[in-house]
Design a protein around this motif. Structure first.
Motif, mmCIF file in Angstrom:
data_model
loop_
_atom_site.group_PDB
_atom_site.id
_atom_site.type_symbol
_atom_site.label_atom_id
_atom_site.label_comp_id
_atom_site.label_asym_id
_atom_site.label_seq_id
_atom_site.Cartn_x
_atom_site.Cartn_y
_atom_site.Cartn_z
ATOM 1 N N THR A 1 0.832 -1.198 0.000
ATOM 2 C CA THR A 1 0.000 0.000 0.000
ATOM 3 C C THR A 1 0.869 1.251 0.000
ATOM 4 O O THR A 1 0.561 2.248 -0.671
ATOM 5 N N GLY A 2 1.965 1.194 0.750
ATOM 6 C CA GLY A 2 2.880 2.331 0.809
ATOM 7 C C GLY A 2 3.466 2.660 -0.549
ATOM 8 O O GLY A 2 3.580 3.838 -0.923
ATOM 9 N N GLN A 3 3.836 1.627 -1.315
ATOM 10 C CA GLN A 3 4.391 1.849 -2.651
ATOM 11 C C GLN A 3 3.355 2.478 -3.576
ATOM 12 O O GLN A 3 3.656 3.373 -4.366
ATOM 13 N N GLN A 4 2.115 1.997 -3.474
ATOM 14 C CA GLN A 4 1.047 2.526 -4.318
ATOM 15 C C GLN A 4 0.797 4.005 -4.016
ATOM 16 O O GLN A 4 0.589 4.809 -4.930
ATOM 17 N N ILE A 5 0.830 4.353 -2.733
ATOM 18 C CA ILE A 5 0.600 5.752 -2.345
ATOM 19 C C ILE A 5 1.765 6.634 -2.813
ATOM 20 O O ILE A 5 1.553 7.733 -3.331
ATOM 21 N N GLY B 1 2.633 14.491 -9.224
ATOM 22 C CA GLY B 1 3.731 15.446 -9.127
ATOM 23 C C GLY B 1 3.621 16.378 -7.931
ATOM 24 O O GLY B 1 4.036 17.542 -8.001
ATOM 25 N N VAL B 2 3.058 15.875 -6.838
ATOM 26 C CA VAL B 2 2.921 16.688 -5.629
ATOM 27 C C VAL B 2 3.603 15.993 -4.455
ATOM 28 O O VAL B 2 3.817 14.778 -4.471
ATOM 29 N N SER B 3 3.910 16.770 -3.439
ATOM 30 C CA SER B 3 4.537 16.240 -2.238
ATOM 31 C C SER B 3 3.468 15.668 -1.307
ATOM 32 O O SER B 3 2.339 16.167 -1.275
ATOM 33 N N PRO B 4 3.805 14.634 -0.539
ATOM 34 C CA PRO B 4 2.856 14.100 0.448
ATOM 35 C C PRO B 4 2.419 15.153 1.466
ATOM 36 O O PRO B 4 1.374 14.996 2.106
ATOM 37 N N SER B 5 3.208 16.216 1.591
ATOM 38 C CA SER B 5 2.863 17.271 2.550
ATOM 39 C C SER B 5 1.892 18.303 1.968
ATOM 40 O O SER B 5 1.462 19.219 2.666
ATOM 41 N N ALA B 6 1.533 18.158 0.690
ATOM 42 C CA ALA B 6 0.616 19.105 0.047
ATOM 43 C C ALA B 6 -0.746 19.078 0.738
ATOM 44 O O ALA B 6 -1.213 18.015 1.175
ATOM 45 N N SER B 7 -1.378 20.226 0.839
ATOM 46 C CA SER B 7 -2.697 20.291 1.461
ATOM 47 C C SER B 7 -3.746 19.668 0.548
ATOM 48 O O SER B 7 -3.495 19.444 -0.646
ATOM 49 N N ASP B 8 -4.920 19.402 1.102
ATOM 50 C CA ASP B 8 -6.011 18.847 0.298
ATOM 51 C C ASP B 8 -6.391 19.788 -0.840
ATOM 52 O O ASP B 8 -6.686 19.353 -1.954
ATOM 53 N N ASP B 9 -6.371 21.081 -0.563
ATOM 54 C CA ASP B 9 -6.707 22.072 -1.592
ATOM 55 C C ASP B 9 -5.668 22.075 -2.713
ATOM 56 O O ASP B 9 -6.016 22.154 -3.896
ATOM 57 N N GLU B 10 -4.392 21.992 -2.337
ATOM 58 C CA GLU B 10 -3.320 21.951 -3.337
ATOM 59 C C GLU B 10 -3.426 20.694 -4.185
ATOM 60 O O GLU B 10 -3.235 20.728 -5.404
ATOM 61 N N LEU B 11 -3.750 19.596 -3.517
ATOM 62 C CA LEU B 11 -3.909 18.316 -4.211
ATOM 63 C C LEU B 11 -5.040 18.391 -5.237
ATOM 64 O O LEU B 11 -4.880 17.996 -6.399
ATOM 65 N N LYS B 12 -6.178 18.921 -4.804
ATOM 66 C CA LYS B 12 -7.342 19.023 -5.697
ATOM 67 C C LYS B 12 -7.046 19.959 -6.869
ATOM 68 O O LYS B 12 -7.414 19.669 -8.011
ATOM 69 N N LYS B 13 -6.370 21.076 -6.587
ATOM 70 C CA LYS B 13 -6.040 22.040 -7.638
ATOM 71 C C LYS B 13 -5.123 21.407 -8.684
ATOM 72 O O LYS B 13 -5.328 21.589 -9.898
ATOM 73 N N THR B 14 -4.122 20.664 -8.217
ATOM 74 C CA THR B 14 -3.188 20.000 -9.130
ATOM 75 C C THR B 14 -3.909 18.945 -9.961
ATOM 76 O O THR B 14 -3.693 18.844 -11.183
ATOM 77 N N TYR B 15 -4.762 18.175 -9.311
ATOM 78 C CA TYR B 15 -5.525 17.124 -10.006
ATOM 79 C C TYR B 15 -6.381 17.724 -11.116
ATOM 80 O O TYR B 15 -6.372 17.242 -12.256
ATOM 81 N N ILE C 1 -4.819 8.550 -3.191
ATOM 82 C CA ILE C 1 -4.377 9.498 -2.164
ATOM 83 C C ILE C 1 -5.538 9.924 -1.275
ATOM 84 O O ILE C 1 -5.417 9.999 -0.041
ATOM 85 N N LYS C 2 -6.678 10.201 -1.877
ATOM 86 C CA LYS C 2 -7.851 10.598 -1.080
ATOM 87 C C LYS C 2 -8.235 9.507 -0.088
ATOM 88 O O LYS C 2 -8.556 9.790 1.081
ATOM 89 N N GLU C 3 -8.233 8.261 -0.559
ATOM 90 C CA GLU C 3 -8.611 7.134 0.298
ATOM 91 C C GLU C 3 -7.600 6.984 1.435
ATOM 92 O O GLU C 3 -7.996 6.729 2.605
ATOM 93 N N ALA C 4 -6.320 7.136 1.118
ATOM 94 C CA ALA C 4 -5.280 7.008 2.148
ATOM 95 C C ALA C 4 -5.418 8.104 3.194
ATOM 96 O O ALA C 4 -5.275 7.859 4.395
ATOM 97 N N ARG C 5 -5.696 9.332 2.759
ATOM 98 C CA ARG C 5 -5.856 10.441 3.696
ATOM 99 C C ARG C 5 -7.123 10.266 4.542
ATOM 100 O O ARG C 5 -7.140 10.653 5.718
ATOM 101 N N LYS C 6 -8.151 9.708 3.933
ATOM 102 C CA LYS C 6 -9.385 9.479 4.666
ATOM 103 C C LYS C 6 -9.163 8.464 5.800
ATOM 104 O O LYS C 6 -9.648 8.652 6.924
ATOM 105 N N LYS C 7 -8.425 7.408 5.496
ATOM 106 C CA LYS C 7 -8.129 6.390 6.504
ATOM 107 C C LYS C 7 -7.234 6.919 7.603
ATOM 108 O O LYS C 7 -7.336 6.523 8.768
ATOM 109 N N ALA C 8 -6.307 7.817 7.183
ATOM 110 C CA ALA C 8 -5.382 8.365 8.174
ATOM 111 C C ALA C 8 -6.032 9.431 9.024
ATOM 112 O O ALA C 8 -5.519 9.771 10.107
ATOM 113 N N GLY C 9 -7.175 9.921 8.532
ATOM 114 C CA GLY C 9 -7.909 10.912 9.047
ATOM 115 C C GLY C 9 -8.277 11.547 10.148
ATOM 116 O O GLY C 9 -8.560 12.330 10.820
#
Length: 261
Positions: A188-192, A200-214, A253-261
């Motif tokens: 799972t870690g490799q997939q994430i 092309g974003v960092s794992p530290s990117a905010s949800d808003d930054e992630l959505k904007k890039t997507y 990424i969304k699913e992983a963040r939701k689980k980590a949530g």
């Protein structure tokens, strides 16, 4: 066309009433048809040049390790089928591939010509690089010499080296999806990690930054938009594949963040 007629007619009317309107409308229609012909011609040139540059660079890439193997020739031929090239296009693609294999092939000049032809449109450049990565990764292995050439191609296109890693991650995601049950072999870690590389974003990117890039990536890589800019119809499947992988990476990424949530 209608707007050209009306606009030309109104200008003509201002100078010569109704006769001027007719003359202006005729001139407007003439200009419209000329511009339309030039646009169609430009798109055709981009499409033809895109395919030829793709296979010329592919020929050079396949010879990066010193020799073009039968497997690599089969990969190129498989690309002919995948891109649904007709007989004329195949002949041009084969000639371009052989040109790329030649000892005197100027890779940098070819990349510069491609940049000029496509107007440096980011999605076109990324699609070009994606085809090259797909070609050398078809056997599941990217050799060091091939990777070095891919990095050189990316830099020649004005793209960061990370684009190569991004596309390799995208291919790993595609292959794992095709593997079905075998997909579980990737942690799972490799997939994430790969999902972040795909976007092309960092794992530290905010949800808003992630959505904007997507959203930006989905807009830039939309097959219809690329077709309107000159992407050959034969490469539409690869454009659709790219948008699927972008969407899949975002969902991972969304699913992983939701689980980590």
């Amino acid at each position: 066309m209608l707007l050209a007629l009306i606009f030309g007619g109104l200008i003509g009317y201002a100078f010569g009433k109704f006769p001027g309107f007719l003359i202006g409308a005729a001139i407007g229609a003439f200009i419209f048809n000329r511009l339309k012909s030039r646009l169609i011609g430009k798109l055709h040139n981009i499409q033809s040049g895109f395919v030829e540059s793709v296979f010329a660079v592919m020929g050079a890439l396949c010879k990066a390790d010193g020799v073009v193997s039968q497997d690599e020739i089969k990969v190129a031929e498989a690309m002919f089928v995948r891109f649904r090239l007709n007989d004329t296009q195949r002949a041009k693609a084969k000639a371009a591939f052989n040109r790329g294999k030649a000892p005197d092939f100027d890779l940098d000049a070819e990349l510069a010509r491609f940049l000029q032809m496509t107007g440096r449109q980011p999605a076109f450049l990324q699609m070009f690089l994606q085809v090259q990565v797909s070609a050398v990764a078809a056997d599941g292995v990217i050799h060091p010499a091939e990777h070095a050439m891919l990095v050189r191609i990316a830099r020649g296109l004005g793209l960061p080296e990370s684009q190569v890693d991004q596309l390799e991650a995208m291919l790993r995601g595609a292959h794992s999806g095709q593997a079905g049950a075998g997909a579980g072999q990737r942690s799972t870690g490799q997939q994430i990690d790969d999902a972040y590389k795909v976007l092309g974003v960092s794992p530290s990117a905010s949800d808003d930054e992630l959505k904007k890039t997507y959203r930006k990536l989905m807009s830039e890589n939309h097959p219809d938009k690329l077709a309107g800019k000159g992407l050959p119809e034969s490469m539409r499947e690869m454009a659709e594949e790219r948008t699927r992988e972008i969407s899949h990476a975002y969902d991972v990424i969304k699913e992983a963040r939701k689980k980590a949530g």
